[in-house]
Design a protein around this motif. Structure first.
Motif, PDB file in Angstrom:
ATOM      1  N   GLU A 176      -9.519  28.880  25.159  1.00 58.63           N
ATOM      2  CA  GLU A 176      -8.988  29.175  23.828  1.00 58.63           C
ATOM      3  C   GLU A 176      -9.926  30.073  23.027  1.00 58.63           C
ATOM      4  O   GLU A 176      -9.473  30.842  22.169  1.00 58.63           O
ATOM      5  N   LEU A 177     -11.214  29.989  23.285  1.00 60.01           N
ATOM      6  CA  LEU A 177     -12.171  30.835  22.568  1.00 60.01           C
ATOM      7  C   LEU A 177     -11.999  32.310  22.911  1.00 60.01           C
ATOM      8  O   LEU A 177     -12.400  33.184  22.142  1.00 60.01           O
ATOM      9  N   GLU A 178     -11.418  32.607  24.072  1.00 58.69           N
ATOM     10  CA  GLU A 178     -11.268  33.992  24.518  1.00 58.69           C
ATOM     11  C   GLU A 178      -9.939  34.611  24.098  1.00 58.69           C
ATOM     12  O   GLU A 178      -9.659  35.768  24.456  1.00 58.69           O
ATOM     13  N   VAL A 179      -9.134  33.866  23.377  1.00 62.56           N
ATOM     14  CA  VAL A 179      -7.778  34.316  23.073  1.00 62.56           C
ATOM     15  C   VAL A 179      -7.503  34.194  21.576  1.00 62.56           C
ATOM     16  O   VAL A 179      -7.796  33.154  20.974  1.00 62.56           O
ATOM     17  N   GLN A 180      -6.940  35.255  20.983  1.00 63.18           N
ATOM     18  CA  GLN A 180      -6.545  35.194  19.582  1.00 63.18           C
ATOM     19  C   GLN A 180      -5.510  36.283  19.313  1.00 63.18           C
ATOM     20  O   GLN A 180      -5.775  37.461  19.536  1.00 63.18           O
ATOM     21  N   ASP A 181      -4.328  35.889  18.841  1.00 65.37           N
ATOM     22  CA  ASP A 181      -3.365  36.881  18.380  1.00 65.37           C
ATOM     23  C   ASP A 181      -3.960  37.635  17.200  1.00 65.37           C
ATOM     24  O   ASP A 181      -4.720  37.058  16.409  1.00 65.37           O
ATOM     25  N   LEU A 182      -3.602  38.904  17.076  1.00 63.10           N
ATOM     26  CA  LEU A 182      -4.120  39.707  15.964  1.00 63.10           C
ATOM     27  C   LEU A 182      -2.952  40.362  15.224  1.00 63.10           C
ATOM     28  O   LEU A 182      -2.745  41.573  15.280  1.00 63.10           O
ATOM     29  N   ASP A 183      -2.187  39.521  14.530  1.00 58.83           N
ATOM     30  CA  ASP A 183      -1.013  40.011  13.807  1.00 58.83           C
ATOM     31  C   ASP A 183      -1.203  40.015  12.298  1.00 58.83           C
ATOM     32  O   ASP A 183      -0.454  40.669  11.582  1.00 58.83           O
ATOM     33  N   THR A 184      -2.206  39.262  11.808  1.00 58.55           N
ATOM     34  CA  THR A 184      -2.453  39.174  10.365  1.00 58.55           C
ATOM     35  C   THR A 184      -3.954  39.291  10.110  1.00 58.55           C
ATOM     36  O   THR A 184      -4.771  39.176  11.028  1.00 58.55           O
ATOM     37  N   ILE A 185      -4.304  39.484   8.854  1.00 56.81           N
ATOM     38  CA  ILE A 185      -5.725  39.539   8.495  1.00 56.81           C
ATOM     39  C   ILE A 185      -6.406  38.205   8.760  1.00 56.81           C
ATOM     40  O   ILE A 185      -7.578  38.152   9.159  1.00 56.81           O
ATOM     41  N   THR A 186      -5.673  37.104   8.584  1.00 54.90           N
ATOM     42  CA  THR A 186      -6.238  35.789   8.915  1.00 54.90           C
ATOM     43  C   THR A 186      -6.567  35.714  10.406  1.00 54.90           C
ATOM     44  O   THR A 186      -7.633  35.212  10.788  1.00 54.90           O
ATOM     45  N   ASP A 187      -5.652  36.202  11.238  1.00 57.65           N
ATOM     46  CA  ASP A 187      -5.922  36.258  12.683  1.00 57.65           C
ATOM     47  C   ASP A 187      -7.205  37.038  12.954  1.00 57.65           C
ATOM     48  O   ASP A 187      -8.027  36.652  13.792  1.00 57.65           O
ATOM     49  N   TRP A 188      -7.355  38.145  12.254  1.00 61.90           N
ATOM     50  CA  TRP A 188      -8.517  39.017  12.452  1.00 61.90           C
ATOM     51  C   TRP A 188      -9.818  38.272  12.138  1.00 61.90           C
ATOM     52  O   TRP A 188     -10.783  38.335  12.895  1.00 61.90           O
ATOM     53  N   LYS A 189      -9.801  37.534  11.015  1.00 58.00           N
ATOM     54  CA  LYS A 189     -10.995  36.781  10.621  1.00 58.00           C
ATOM     55  C   LYS A 189     -11.295  35.664  11.613  1.00 58.00           C
ATOM     56  O   LYS A 189     -12.461  35.397  11.933  1.00 58.00           O
ATOM     57  N   LEU A 190     -10.253  35.014  12.126  1.00 56.89           N
ATOM     58  CA  LEU A 190     -10.445  33.979  13.137  1.00 56.89           C
ATOM     59  C   LEU A 190     -11.042  34.578  14.408  1.00 56.89           C
ATOM     60  O   LEU A 190     -11.922  33.981  15.039  1.00 56.89           O
ATOM     61  N   ALA A 191     -10.574  35.763  14.776  1.00 56.87           N
ATOM     62  CA  ALA A 191     -11.101  36.424  15.973  1.00 56.87           C
ATOM     63  C   ALA A 191     -12.588  36.741  15.805  1.00 56.87           C
ATOM     64  O   ALA A 191     -13.378  36.579  16.747  1.00 56.87           O
ATOM     65  N   GLU A 192     -12.985  37.184  14.617  1.00 58.38           N
ATOM     66  CA  GLU A 192     -14.401  37.481  14.384  1.00 58.38           C
ATOM     67  C   GLU A 192     -15.248  36.209  14.458  1.00 58.38           C
ATOM     68  O   GLU A 192     -16.367  36.232  14.976  1.00 58.38           O
ATOM     69  N   MET A 193     -14.700  35.098  13.972  1.00 58.77           N
ATOM     70  CA  MET A 193     -15.422  33.824  14.063  1.00 58.77           C
ATOM     71  C   MET A 193     -15.595  33.421  15.529  1.00 58.77           C
ATOM     72  O   MET A 193     -16.676  32.988  15.946  1.00 58.77           O
ATOM     73  N   LYS A 194     -14.538  33.559  16.314  1.00 58.51           N
ATOM     74  CA  LYS A 194     -14.622  33.229  17.738  1.00 58.51           C
ATOM     75  C   LYS A 194     -15.622  34.146  18.444  1.00 58.51           C
ATOM     76  O   LYS A 194     -16.387  33.697  19.300  1.00 58.51           O
ATOM     77  N   TYR A 195     -15.596  35.414  18.080  1.00 58.54           N
ATOM     78  CA  TYR A 195     -16.514  36.367  18.706  1.00 58.54           C
ATOM     79  C   TYR A 195     -17.964  35.970  18.444  1.00 58.54           C
ATOM     80  O   TYR A 195     -18.818  36.030  19.337  1.00 58.54           O
TER      81      TYR A 195
END
Length: 227
Positions: free
Chosen positions: A203-222
């Motif tokens: 799950e840490l390697e996967v994140q939809d990027l459809d919204t700005i919230t998604d984007w921020k979550l992806a940066e946290m995971k990264y």
């Protein structure tokens, strides 16, 4: 055997404008896909299919090739990934280049790594023609609910008393990359053919990027993956 990596990157993203080149952790997000593909050493050519001059220039800056621009027909909101891939293969054929294996690697996949690409490529063999990334649902889908006329109920009532640990794990497409034997792909016109296996990601390697919230979550995971 010749291998081609195709990175689709249309200029007209709607939900997050200019998403394919939006800065992610300090560099355009498309750079992560390009760099992982190049570092894998798997490909004779790493190319970006785009209709956008800025995207093309950024792609070339990070080492990808843009031998031709995408057509109007494959740049609209209704064109699918298969339309893009088939066009790329046809354009290469016109200039005398044909490939045995293709990898469709999405441009907004900052968690992709050369290691994962190599791992997926290794799953192709005489009986396997397609490989794509998948991830487990975080909760058993057998316990799913729906709402009808304002009332909530189970989709599958037979599992109402089942323990979650006793239910079969289900997966969904992680939307990161897809490998295919070109001959099989041209025959079946899909990246999910008869002989397909999955490469399971965390799950840490996967994140939809459809919204700005998604984007921020992806940066946290990264940041968690790259402390």
């Amino acid at each position: 055997m010749k291998n081609l990596c195709i990175i689709p990157a249309r200029g007209g993203s709607k939900r997050i404008p200019r998403k394919n080149v939006k800065p992610f952790m300090g560099k355009p997000i498309i750079a992560y896909s390009i760099e992982a593909a190049l570092q894998s050493g798997l490909f004779d050519e790493v190319m970006v299919s785009t209709d956008d001059e800025e995207i093309a220039e950024i792609a070339k800056k990070f080492g990808a090739k843009v031998p031709f621009m995408r057509s109007k027909e494959t740049s609209n909101d209704f064109a699918g990934t298969d339309d893009v891939l088939l066009e790329v293969l046809e354009e290469y054929k016109k200039i005398g280049k044909e490939f045995d294996i293709l990898c469709c690697l999405y441009s907004t996949a900052p968690f992709v790594s050369s290691k994962r690409l190599i791992e997926a490529f290794g799953k192709l063999n005489t009986t396997i023609d397609f490989v794509f990334t998948c991830v487990a649902y975080s909760y058993p889908i057998q316990r799913g609910l729906h709402i009808v006329n304002g009332k909530i109920s189970m989709l599958w009532p037979e599992y109402v008393n089942a323990r979650s640990q006793d239910l079969e794990t289900s997966y969904h497409d992680a939307g990161q990359f897809y490998f295919a034997r070109v001959a099989s792909y041209l025959e079946e016109k899909t990246l999910w053919g008869k002989n397909t296996v999955g490469l399971i990601l965390s799950e840490l390697e996967v994140q939809d990027l459809d919204t700005i919230t998604d984007w921020k979550l992806a940066e946290m995971k990264y940041n968690l993956l790259h402390p």
